[in-house]
Write a protein that holds these residues in place. Structure first.
Motif, PDB file in Angstrom:
ATOM      1  N   GLU A   1       7.399   1.591  -3.229  1.00 56.83           N
ATOM      2  CA  GLU A   1       6.256   2.460  -2.921  1.00 56.83           C
ATOM      3  C   GLU A   1       5.566   2.050  -1.632  1.00 56.83           C
ATOM      4  OE1 GLU A   1       5.553   5.258  -4.063  1.00 56.83           O
ATOM      5  OE2 GLU A   1       6.705   5.328  -5.910  1.00 56.83           O
TER       6      GLU A   1
ATOM      7  N   GLY B   1       6.812   0.183   0.628  1.00 56.16           N
ATOM      8  CA  GLY B   1       7.816   0.184   1.681  1.00 56.16           C
ATOM      9  C   GLY B   1       8.234   1.572   2.128  1.00 56.16           C
ATOM     10  N   ALA B   2       7.697   2.613   1.505  1.00 56.55           N
ATOM     11  CA  ALA B   2       8.073   3.970   1.907  1.00 56.55           C
ATOM     12  C   ALA B   2       7.532   4.299   3.301  1.00 56.55           C
ATOM     13  CB  ALA B   2       7.567   4.987   0.891  1.00 56.55           C
ATOM     14  N   CYS B   3       6.365   3.770   3.640  1.00 59.52           N
ATOM     15  CA  CYS B   3       5.740   4.115   4.923  1.00 59.52           C
ATOM     16  C   CYS B   3       5.680   2.952   5.904  1.00 59.52           C
ATOM     17  CB  CYS B   3       4.321   4.628   4.705  1.00 59.52           C
ATOM     18  SG  CYS B   3       4.271   6.125   3.719  1.00 59.52           S
ATOM     19  N   HIS B   4       5.639   1.734   5.366  1.00 58.50           N
ATOM     20  CA  HIS B   4       5.571   0.556   6.243  1.00 58.50           C
ATOM     21  C   HIS B   4       6.287  -0.576   5.543  1.00 58.50           C
ATOM     22  CE1 HIS B   4       2.482  -0.903   3.472  1.00 58.50           C
ATOM     23  NE2 HIS B   4       1.746   0.171   3.698  1.00 58.50           N
ATOM     24  N   MET B   5       6.507  -1.659   6.267  1.00 59.88           N
ATOM     25  CA  MET B   5       7.091  -2.815   5.609  1.00 59.88           C
ATOM     26  C   MET B   5       6.222  -3.157   4.396  1.00 59.88           C
ATOM     27  SD  MET B   5       7.400  -6.647   7.134  1.00 59.88           S
ATOM     28  CE  MET B   5       6.580  -7.783   6.016  1.00 59.88           C
TER      29      MET B   5
END
Lengths: 157, 136
Positions: A40, A42-46
């Motif tokens: 979750e 990690g979907a948009c950022h590390m």
């Protein structure tokens, strides 16, 4: 894996014996082990390692996901609660820990961006060139410069 | 008692077969468009969907005035989040996994419509956007 009680119980040995925040910036940061957190966040950022922020910061972040640094990152309640429990259990100040990562941070400082933590500013401000900032595009983009950031290594600078 | 147990087992088996709760691969763009259009009572329009997706809006968060802020205008190529992470292409012709997971579609419509428009999208808007994206 989505049972919060079981997850908390599984975290007990980690709390007792697990690696803490590294003693210096050249040591390995314990990686994100919770699959839901990894997916979750990690979907948009590390998926940043929980040891980068104190528990109070994570709690505030997880309570304000509908405006997450300018975006709606809301989750359903079960997922939100599980991720918060994981982040808090592995936060920089878990079990009353102190250390260089919390230095310069007041008890009532609610820093929400890792890049605003005093240590982060110290580590980056004088040694990162404008070219490197431009290439990364965002201070949230650790892996632009730290290729093995997700594996917990930040010493490649 | 046994009858109840048998009934529960049957319901359980049907739930598994139906892929409930929603799981990856539980739907298709066509199915989703039909569902949203039925809910809205409108005919889906790819042209309206394109205008909404490509347009610049003011009701949402200032950081994300358009879907294209992150997805870009080339939907067959990867986009990029504001934090620098790649977003897989939206066009199913290059990314066939798109629009096959109903929970994922619901989550990202909810989040991104609120980010860009400041409100959730209506069922009619979802049908329109999917009608366009799925044609790419």
């Amino acid at each position: 894996m989505r049972n919060p009680v079981r997850n908390m119980l599984m975290a007990v040995p980690l709390l007792m014996f697990g690696p803490g925040a590294p003693a210096s910036a050249d040591e390995r940061m314990p990686v994100v082990t919770d699959a839901l957190t990894k997916a979750e966040c990690g979907a948009c950022h590390m998926a940043y390692q929980p040891g980068f922020l104190p528990a109070r910061s994570w709690k505030t972040i997880m309570a304000t996901l509908d405006n997450h640094f300018g975006e709606d990152a809301s989750l359903d309640e079960a997922d939100r609660a599980q991720i918060e429990a994981y982040l808090v259990a592995n936060a920089a100040d878990r079990n009353g820990r102190t250390g260089w990562m919390l230095r310069g941070l007041g008890q009532n400082d609610y820093i929400l961006r890792i890049s605003e933590m005093p240590w982060w500013v110290r580590e980056h401000n004088h040694e990162v060139s404008q070219r490197a900032w431009d290439r990364a595009g965002s201070k949230a983009n650790c892996t632009a410069c730290h290729r093995r950031a997700e594996q917990g290594w930040f010493d490649d600078d | 008692m046994h009858e109840n147990l048998r009934r529960l087992t049957l319901i359980g088996a049907l739930a598994v077969l139906a892929g409930w709760p929603a799981a990856a691969g539980d739907t298709s763009a066509r199915q989703l468009i039909a569902q949203f259009a039925a809910e809205a009572g409108t005919q889906p329009s790819a042209a309206r969907g394109k205008a909404l997706f490509m347009g610049t809006h003011t009701g949402g968060k200032p950081e994300t005035p358009s879907c294209t802020t992150c997805h870009t205008r080339n939907l067959k190529a990867a986009g990029q989040t504001r934090a620098g992470k790649a977003i897989e292409p939206m066009a199913p012709s290059v990314n066939p996994a798109r629009y096959t997971d109903s929970a994922k579609v619901a989550k990202w419509f909810r989040r991104n419509c609120k980010s860009v428009l400041g409100r959730e999208c209506t069922a009619a808007e979802k049908a329109d956007i999917l009608a366009w994206l799925s044609s790419l």
